[in-house]
Write an enzyme that holds these catalytic residues in place. Structure first.
Site, PDB file in Angstrom:
ATOM      1  CG  HIS A 104      -1.728  -1.256   1.333  1.00  0.00           C
ATOM      2  ND1 HIS A 104      -1.274  -2.357   2.034  1.00  0.00           N
ATOM      3  CD2 HIS A 104      -2.928  -1.602   0.817  1.00  0.00           C
ATOM      4  CE1 HIS A 104      -2.175  -3.330   1.946  1.00  0.00           C
ATOM      5  NE2 HIS A 104      -3.179  -2.904   1.213  1.00  0.00           N
ATOM      6  CG  HIS A 124      -8.681   0.623  -3.139  1.00  0.00           C
ATOM      7  ND1 HIS A 124      -8.459   0.764  -1.803  1.00  0.00           N
ATOM      8  CD2 HIS A 124      -9.611   1.547  -3.475  1.00  0.00           C
ATOM      9  CE1 HIS A 124      -9.232   1.714  -1.318  1.00  0.00           C
ATOM     10  NE2 HIS A 124      -9.939   2.209  -2.302  1.00  0.00           N
ATOM     11  N   GLY A 158     -10.700  -1.486  -8.520  1.00  0.00           N
ATOM     12  CA  GLY A 158     -11.436  -0.631  -9.454  1.00  0.00           C
ATOM     13  C   GLY A 158     -10.906  -0.652 -10.871  1.00  0.00           C
ATOM     14  CG  MET A 178     -12.723  -9.256  -6.591  1.00  0.00           C
ATOM     15  SD  MET A 178     -12.752  -8.785  -4.838  1.00  0.00           S
ATOM     16  CE  MET A 178     -11.115  -9.272  -4.330  1.00  0.00           C
ATOM     17  CB  SER A 179     -15.867  -5.876  -8.555  1.00  0.00           C
ATOM     18  OG  SER A 179     -15.045  -4.749  -8.669  1.00  0.00           O
TER      19      SER A 179
END
Lengths: 204, 204
Positions: A104, A124, A158, A178-179
């Site tokens: 991070h 992210h 994202g 991922m999404s």
């Protein structure tokens, strides 16, 4: 270099569904990270065993957190989450295995490389439903991180088709999605389009 | 044979608290099962490393589910829960390690022994807060199970001082105690009293 794609499972699908999706998604991605934090070890083991049996190359599979499942399946790599087993101890005990890890900040990225990580997953990167209300990590860090570490650097969080160009411009090695895949109405179609964009960016 | 005691952690204590309790409880019990399903692998690793460092014999520690933590700490045994890694595969890959497992019927107990389990943990034996609304497994099964398997057989679930005599009468090898120790106001005192009752029953 073409941007590599890692599909990261979202823990929201039942096992049969996930197996069905992954068998169709995997040809469009370079890696699959099995991130199923609420499934028992035995279920993750069966799922991954089935994936390999059905033709997903073992080198594509990075199981999140469960080094024991990884070892029992004879796989050679795992993704170690932030509060997972200590990377340095893992490398010492399993010198032939590879371990990826999330970072991070620049500091964490440098530490990850020093600890022998196979890759760093920075995020992210963009606002995303799975990190609702949390501000993304500044992308401005990525240029410095890129200069300072030589292990593969992936962006996560994202990631959409439109944002792949940004990651490419920052000289990242890959994108972990991922999404963008697993929350899509058509996960296979979504993976295919992401792959097409990677190929398009490479050709520019 | 004296009834053996296994203290099973209940996942309700923070790590510092648990460490403090276990360091005082362990002298009164034969085994400690670290059952911390909601703590990350890295936290379980640190906790167990600390326990061993502070003098808890490694052979006393059975980590629930996390074979990877077990291996990384160089421990020789783990407790495999119902939906955990397959016992037979584990035994094949780690022939020098021992794996305990829960059972709920004669059939499961016979299977566990056939799969090479180090012990069977039958339960839950008595009504207990951690299995609220679920009827206990019939104790009447235990006599038959006892006759049919020769691996150590432990009872779990609602074990209190008063109930140890019942388990002893059924010729069980031991009792695994969770809330009887970890929900007690004074866990150390509770463990001590359980141990005293085991010694008393042995002397009768």
């Amino acid at each position: 270099m073409i941007i590599k794609l890692m599909a990261v499972t979202d823990g929201a699908h039942d096992t049969a569904d996930l197996l069905r999706i992954l068998l169709k998604v995997h040809p469009y991605v370079d890696y699959v990270q099995i991130r199923e934090k609420n499934k028992p070890a035995g279920v993750i083991y069966q799922l991954c065993r089935e994936l390999v049996k059905e033709g997903v190359p073992g080198r594509k599979l990075w199981i999140n957190d469960r080094v024991d499942v990884t070892l029992l399946l004879g796989l050679q790599q795992a993704h170690i989450p932030g509060r997972g087993l200590p990377l340095i101890e893992l490398q010492k005990q399993y010198p032939d295995l590879q371990f990826g890890t999330p970072v991070h900040s620049l500091e964490e990225a440098v530490q990850a490389e020093a600890a022998g990580a196979a890759y760093s997953l920075y995020g992210h990167c963009f606002p995303t439903a799975s990190k609702k209300g949390k501000a993304p990590q500044p992308l401005s860090n990525l240029a410095e991180i890129r200069r300072r570490i030589s292990i593969p650097l992936f962006g996560i969080g994202g990631i959409t088709i439109d944002r792949l160009a940004k990651l490419k411009a920052l000289e990242l090695d890959g994108a972990a999605v991922m999404s963008g895949i697993f929350s899509a109405k058509e996960p296979v179609e979504a993976a295919k389009k992401l792959k097409e964009e990677c190929l398009r960016l490479e050709a520019i």
